[in-house]
Enzyme design. Sequence first.
Site, short mmCIF file in Angstrom:
data_model
loop_
_atom_site.label_atom_id
_atom_site.label_comp_id
_atom_site.label_asym_id
_atom_site.label_seq_id
_atom_site.Cartn_x
_atom_site.Cartn_y
_atom_site.Cartn_z
N ASP A 154 -10.31 44.93 -8.89
CA ASP A 154 -8.71 44.82 -7.79
C ASP A 154 -8.06 46.71 -7.54
OD1 ASP A 154 -7.47 41.96 -6.67
OD2 ASP A 154 -6.25 43.92 -6.26
N GLU B 275 -16.19 28.06 -4.29
CA GLU B 275 -15.32 27.35 -5.38
C GLU B 275 -14.40 26.28 -4.66
OE1 GLU B 275 -15.25 28.91 -8.80
OE2 GLU B 275 -14.11 26.86 -8.60
N PHE B 276 -14.10 25.53 -6.09
CA PHE B 276 -13.71 23.66 -5.70
C PHE B 276 -12.40 24.12 -6.49
CE2 PHE B 276 -18.22 23.14 -4.33
CZ PHE B 276 -18.06 23.55 -3.30
N ARG C 136 -8.60 23.79 -8.35
CA ARG C 136 -7.65 22.99 -7.99
C ARG C 136 -6.49 24.17 -8.59
NH1 ARG C 136 -7.66 17.78 -10.18
NH2 ARG C 136 -8.84 18.94 -11.98
N GLU C 137 -5.17 24.30 -7.86
CA GLU C 137 -4.60 25.10 -9.03
C GLU C 137 -3.71 24.47 -10.00
OE1 GLU C 137 -2.16 27.58 -6.07
OE2 GLU C 137 -2.88 28.28 -4.97
N LYS D 101 -17.70 23.90 1.82
CA LYS D 101 -16.32 24.46 1.49
C LYS D 101 -15.08 24.06 1.69
CE LYS D 101 -12.34 26.17 -0.92
NZ LYS D 101 -12.03 26.49 -1.60
N PHE E 277 -5.57 11.07 -2.95
CA PHE E 277 -5.11 11.86 -1.72
C PHE E 277 -4.78 10.69 -1.35
CE2 PHE E 277 -5.76 16.54 -1.86
CZ PHE E 277 -5.69 16.21 -3.07
N LEU E 278 -3.98 10.11 -1.98
CA LEU E 278 -3.36 8.84 -0.95
C LEU E 278 -1.87 9.00 -0.85
CD1 LEU E 278 -5.91 5.87 0.15
CD2 LEU E 278 -5.05 7.60 1.95
N CYS F 281 -5.02 27.13 0.76
CA CYS F 281 -6.39 26.10 1.05
C CYS F 281 -6.03 25.42 1.84
CB CYS F 281 -7.04 25.94 -0.36
SG CYS F 281 -7.95 27.15 -1.16
C1 UDX Z 1 -7.76 22.71 -2.51
C2 UDX Z 1 -8.37 22.09 -3.18
O1 UDX Z 1 -8.50 20.12 -3.93
C3 UDX Z 1 -9.42 22.99 -3.88
O2 UDX Z 1 -10.51 22.23 -4.22
C4 UDX Z 1 -9.53 23.09 -2.62
O3 UDX Z 1 -10.94 24.33 -3.54
C5 UDX Z 1 -8.71 23.98 -3.01
O4 UDX Z 1 -7.85 23.63 -2.43
P1 UDX Z 1 -5.35 23.44 -4.17
O5 UDX Z 1 -4.16 24.05 -3.21
O6 UDX Z 1 -4.92 24.09 -6.01
O7 UDX Z 1 -7.04 22.70 -3.43
O8 UDX Z 1 -3.85 21.58 -4.37
P2 UDX Z 1 -4.72 19.88 -3.96
O9 UDX Z 1 -4.51 19.94 -5.36
O10 UDX Z 1 -5.48 20.30 -3.45
O11 UDX Z 1 -3.35 19.98 -3.09
C6 UDX Z 1 -3.05 20.61 -1.42
C7 UDX Z 1 -2.08 19.40 -1.79
O12 UDX Z 1 -1.70 18.22 -1.19
C8 UDX Z 1 -0.53 19.91 -2.03
O13 UDX Z 1 0.50 20.40 -1.54
C9 UDX Z 1 -0.17 18.52 -2.10
O14 UDX Z 1 1.11 18.44 -2.59
C10 UDX Z 1 -0.84 17.90 -1.25
N1 UDX Z 1 -0.63 16.58 -1.68
C11 UDX Z 1 -2.19 16.08 -2.35
C12 UDX Z 1 -0.71 15.26 -1.40
O15 UDX Z 1 1.06 15.38 -0.41
N2 UDX Z 1 -0.54 14.30 -1.50
C13 UDX Z 1 -2.03 14.12 -2.14
O16 UDX Z 1 -2.90 12.72 -2.05
C14 UDX Z 1 -2.64 15.00 -2.98
#
Ligand code: UDX
Length: 437
Positions: free
Chosen positions: A30, A148-149, A151-152, A208, A253-254, A264
């Site tokens: 980096d 890459e998928f 999740r944080e 992606k 995710f609902l 992301c």
């Molecule tokens: C996301 C994707 O899941 C991942 O596959 C991709 O590689 C990068 O982007 P991430 O950003 O870590 O990952 O977060 P994620 O867990 O997906 O949540 C995204 C956002 O959606 C969060 O702010 C979360 O609070 C919100 N969320 C999620 C909702 O508001 N409702 C839900 O039901 C699910």
Amino acid sequence: MKISVIGCGYLGAVHAAAMAKLGHDVVGIDVDSGKIARLSEGRPVFFEPGLAEVLISAIESGRLRFSTDIADAAGAQVHFIAVGTPQKRDSHAADLRYVDAAVQSLVPYLAEGDLVVGKSTVPVGTAARLAEMITASGSGASLAWNPEFLREGFAVKDTVSPDRLVYGVPAGDEGEHATALLNEVYASAIAAETPLVVTDYATAELVKVAANAFLATKISFINAMAEIAEVSGADVTQLADAIGFDNRIGRRFLNAGVGFGGGCLPKDIRAFTARAEELGRGESVAFLKEIDAINLRRRQRVVDLTVSSLGRPVHTAKVAVLGLSFKPHSDDVRDSPALDVAVQLRGLGAEVVATDPQAIENSRLRHPQLTYSTDLDETLRGADAVVLVTEWPEFRELDPVRVATLVRTPTIVDGRNTLDASAWRAAGWTYLGLGRP
Ligand code: UDX
């Protein structure tokens, strides 16, 4: 295998550590010397559960080191590009300067048969352009795109045991060589029969953004239903349960609430829209603008609900904001709905005290005007309204009876629909959810 990882941010640092955990010999590179110094000591520059342990054991094993010198990538067979592709300042498009710079700086160190592997999220067409750059260099190296998928919060697990692998490779022998090398990199996931899709560059790049666009759409869909529920007296959480029982829909995710944020989803749907417009197909993903708009409206709804629940002018009220990170188990405040709500309430003149188990430092850097507290009770004390915007376990588990003794007015806005409304009401609270009566 000998592997280099260029870019040691959220994606690259985790990828480098995970590759070393899998037994590879890894150098993470980096340009930020401060970041490299910390990572070399096994100290991540951001909060990610389990990462420090993996870093430390990989460094101790001798399989992982970090450097600011791109020349140290020489000798690796596989070079991952994991730099950021943020939103441009003046448009919705992705800023590719870091990806371009990473590949350009790597080219002089590539050897015959090396594989450059893009992991960053890029607009479709980027890989083909970078492949030309690599071919023109005459090094005999080639390019694959391997989105890459992760999740944080689950980054190490998602990297070591992904739910699928996607390789975008060139046609012919070069593609077979790339596939063979990637199969060696991911030997343990392949052995575990992780689904694998081997495809072309464009499909891999689109997989992606399509995945993230779908997830964003799912969240905004249920948030749109919350808006309708709010004017019709329905309960969006029960609605989500009921439609989620349909396997074709699924309950994940609902969760309706203050909406999505992070590094992301928001930027990826905007960059996707911008790229589709460049390609003359803006109408195909025009709905993503609506997805973005619904998402941003939910933040406004939380602010409005809070202000209207106060029994006093907003500039005389204290509001306790619980949560700053864009989701729990992260210190990431990029495009965070929680931080946005805190900033908006402060902008309206409220005395805002915000707390978060991990994200105060990052929030303070961006918004020094807010008042932060690491003490949850102090945050709550004397509040005229409590706003829960990130569903950390310590907030979900709050005892409404005890918290009622701390605040001035027992009003709670549950921006994540995560609390037991009846328990809070029974303890004397005015409970306000999103899309719930
Ligand atoms: C996301 C994707 O899941 C991942 O596959 C991709 O590689 C990068 O982007 P991430 O950003 O870590 O990952 O977060 P994620 O867990 O997906 O949540 C995204 C956002 O959606 C969060 O702010 C979360 O609070 C919100 N969320 C999620 C909702 O508001 N409702 C839900 O039901 C699910």
